[in-house]
Design a protein around this motif. Structure first.
Motif, PDB file in Angstrom:
ATOM      1  N   LEU A 112       0.813  -1.212   0.000  1.00  0.00           N
ATOM      2  CA  LEU A 112       0.000   0.000   0.000  1.00  0.00           C
ATOM      3  C   LEU A 112       0.850   1.267   0.000  1.00  0.00           C
ATOM      4  O   LEU A 112       0.516   2.246  -0.670  1.00  0.00           O
ATOM      5  CB  LEU A 112      -0.979  -0.015   1.168  1.00  0.00           C
ATOM      6  CG  LEU A 112      -1.988  -1.162   1.131  1.00  0.00           C
ATOM      7  CD1 LEU A 112      -2.910  -1.112   2.340  1.00  0.00           C
ATOM      8  CD2 LEU A 112      -2.795  -1.158  -0.168  1.00  0.00           C
ATOM      9  N   GLU A 113       1.949   1.253   0.735  1.00  0.00           N
ATOM     10  CA  GLU A 113       2.839   2.414   0.745  1.00  0.00           C
ATOM     11  C   GLU A 113       3.382   2.668  -0.660  1.00  0.00           C
ATOM     12  O   GLU A 113       3.418   3.806  -1.145  1.00  0.00           O
ATOM     13  CB  GLU A 113       4.007   2.199   1.720  1.00  0.00           C
ATOM     14  CG  GLU A 113       3.590   2.126   3.178  1.00  0.00           C
ATOM     15  CD  GLU A 113       3.221   0.718   3.642  1.00  0.00           C
ATOM     16  OE1 GLU A 113       2.944  -0.167   2.800  1.00  0.00           O
ATOM     17  OE2 GLU A 113       3.186   0.500   4.863  1.00  0.00           O
ATOM     18  N   LEU A 114       3.794   1.585  -1.309  1.00  0.00           N
ATOM     19  CA  LEU A 114       4.341   1.704  -2.650  1.00  0.00           C
ATOM     20  C   LEU A 114       3.257   2.104  -3.653  1.00  0.00           C
ATOM     21  O   LEU A 114       3.506   2.923  -4.548  1.00  0.00           O
ATOM     22  CB  LEU A 114       4.984   0.374  -3.045  1.00  0.00           C
ATOM     23  CG  LEU A 114       5.777   0.350  -4.340  1.00  0.00           C
ATOM     24  CD1 LEU A 114       6.842   1.437  -4.359  1.00  0.00           C
ATOM     25  CD2 LEU A 114       6.419  -1.015  -4.525  1.00  0.00           C
ATOM     26  N   ALA A 115       2.059   1.547  -3.491  1.00  0.00           N
ATOM     27  CA  ALA A 115       0.948   1.897  -4.387  1.00  0.00           C
ATOM     28  C   ALA A 115       0.635   3.388  -4.287  1.00  0.00           C
ATOM     29  O   ALA A 115       0.397   4.054  -5.305  1.00  0.00           O
ATOM     30  CB  ALA A 115      -0.283   1.058  -4.059  1.00  0.00           C
ATOM     31  N   LEU A 116       0.652   3.929  -3.080  1.00  0.00           N
ATOM     32  CA  LEU A 116       0.400   5.360  -2.903  1.00  0.00           C
ATOM     33  C   LEU A 116       1.454   6.182  -3.642  1.00  0.00           C
ATOM     34  O   LEU A 116       1.128   7.134  -4.355  1.00  0.00           O
ATOM     35  CB  LEU A 116       0.385   5.722  -1.420  1.00  0.00           C
ATOM     36  CG  LEU A 116       0.197   7.203  -1.111  1.00  0.00           C
ATOM     37  CD1 LEU A 116      -1.210   7.653  -1.501  1.00  0.00           C
ATOM     38  CD2 LEU A 116       0.456   7.473   0.356  1.00  0.00           C
ATOM     39  N   LEU A 117       2.708   5.812  -3.483  1.00  0.00           N
ATOM     40  CA  LEU A 117       3.782   6.532  -4.165  1.00  0.00           C
ATOM     41  C   LEU A 117       3.606   6.479  -5.686  1.00  0.00           C
ATOM     42  O   LEU A 117       3.711   7.506  -6.368  1.00  0.00           O
ATOM     43  CB  LEU A 117       5.148   5.942  -3.790  1.00  0.00           C
ATOM     44  CG  LEU A 117       5.790   6.435  -2.503  1.00  0.00           C
ATOM     45  CD1 LEU A 117       6.983   5.557  -2.140  1.00  0.00           C
ATOM     46  CD2 LEU A 117       6.236   7.873  -2.641  1.00  0.00           C
TER      47      LEU A 117
END
Length: 167
Positions: A112-117
């Protein structure tokens, strides 16, 4: 504006860092805190250096998933502070080539952190693929706990796809 509060905070963190020189965990924690202080004052290169050090320590301690998160934070500086989404995407892609998510336990994969970025860096397609993978492989309890974060990512994806009402 006075910088006394920031200077005092930095001095406290540096005192802890010196006192706990032999502790990789404290070195990682204090470098992370120093990065936050540097960002708050607009010292982007300094913040990047602290995050690099924290990532290197994490890697040396056999914590590549934590090192990956520090690399994402460095990409976030390019994205959110420098306004350089292409450079951020390049850093994220390179980090994932060095440390593919499949190497980590599904509960340790920062989907999720990477998806947000990726969404905020103009790659909603990559973000959607990461959310889909999260939905498939993350443990159920973990998915339940991350529900609100997942919805936030979906909102960022919708904004990146120019669907503000859905966001």
């Amino acid at each position: 504006a006075s910088t006394g509060g920031y200077d005092s905070a930095r001095a406290i963190v540096q005192t802890i860092q010196q006192a706990r020189r032999e502790s990789p965990n404290w070195q990682t924690l204090t470098n992370g805190q120093l990065a936050i202080l540097a960002l708050t004052q607009g010292h982007l290169d300094r913040a990047d250096g602290y995050l690099q050090t924290a990532g290197d320590i994490s890697e040396s301690q056999g914590l590549p998933e934590r090192a990956l998160m520090f690399e994402f934070a460095r990409a976030g500086i390019d994205l959110w502070y420098r306004g350089q989404p292409e450079r951020a995407r390049q850093k994220m892609d390179a980090a994932l080539q060095r440390r593919p998510l499949t190497r980590f336990d599904p509960a340790d994969r920062p989907y999720l952190e990477l998806a947000l970025l990726y969404a905020e860096a103009g790659r909603p397609d990559r973000a959607k693929a990461l959310v889909s993978e999260f939905d498939k492989v993350a443990p159920e309890g973990f998915r339940r706990l991350a529900g609100s974060e997942r919805h936030g990512v979906l909102g960022s994806i919708a904004l990146a796809e120019r669907r503000p009402l859905e966001a």
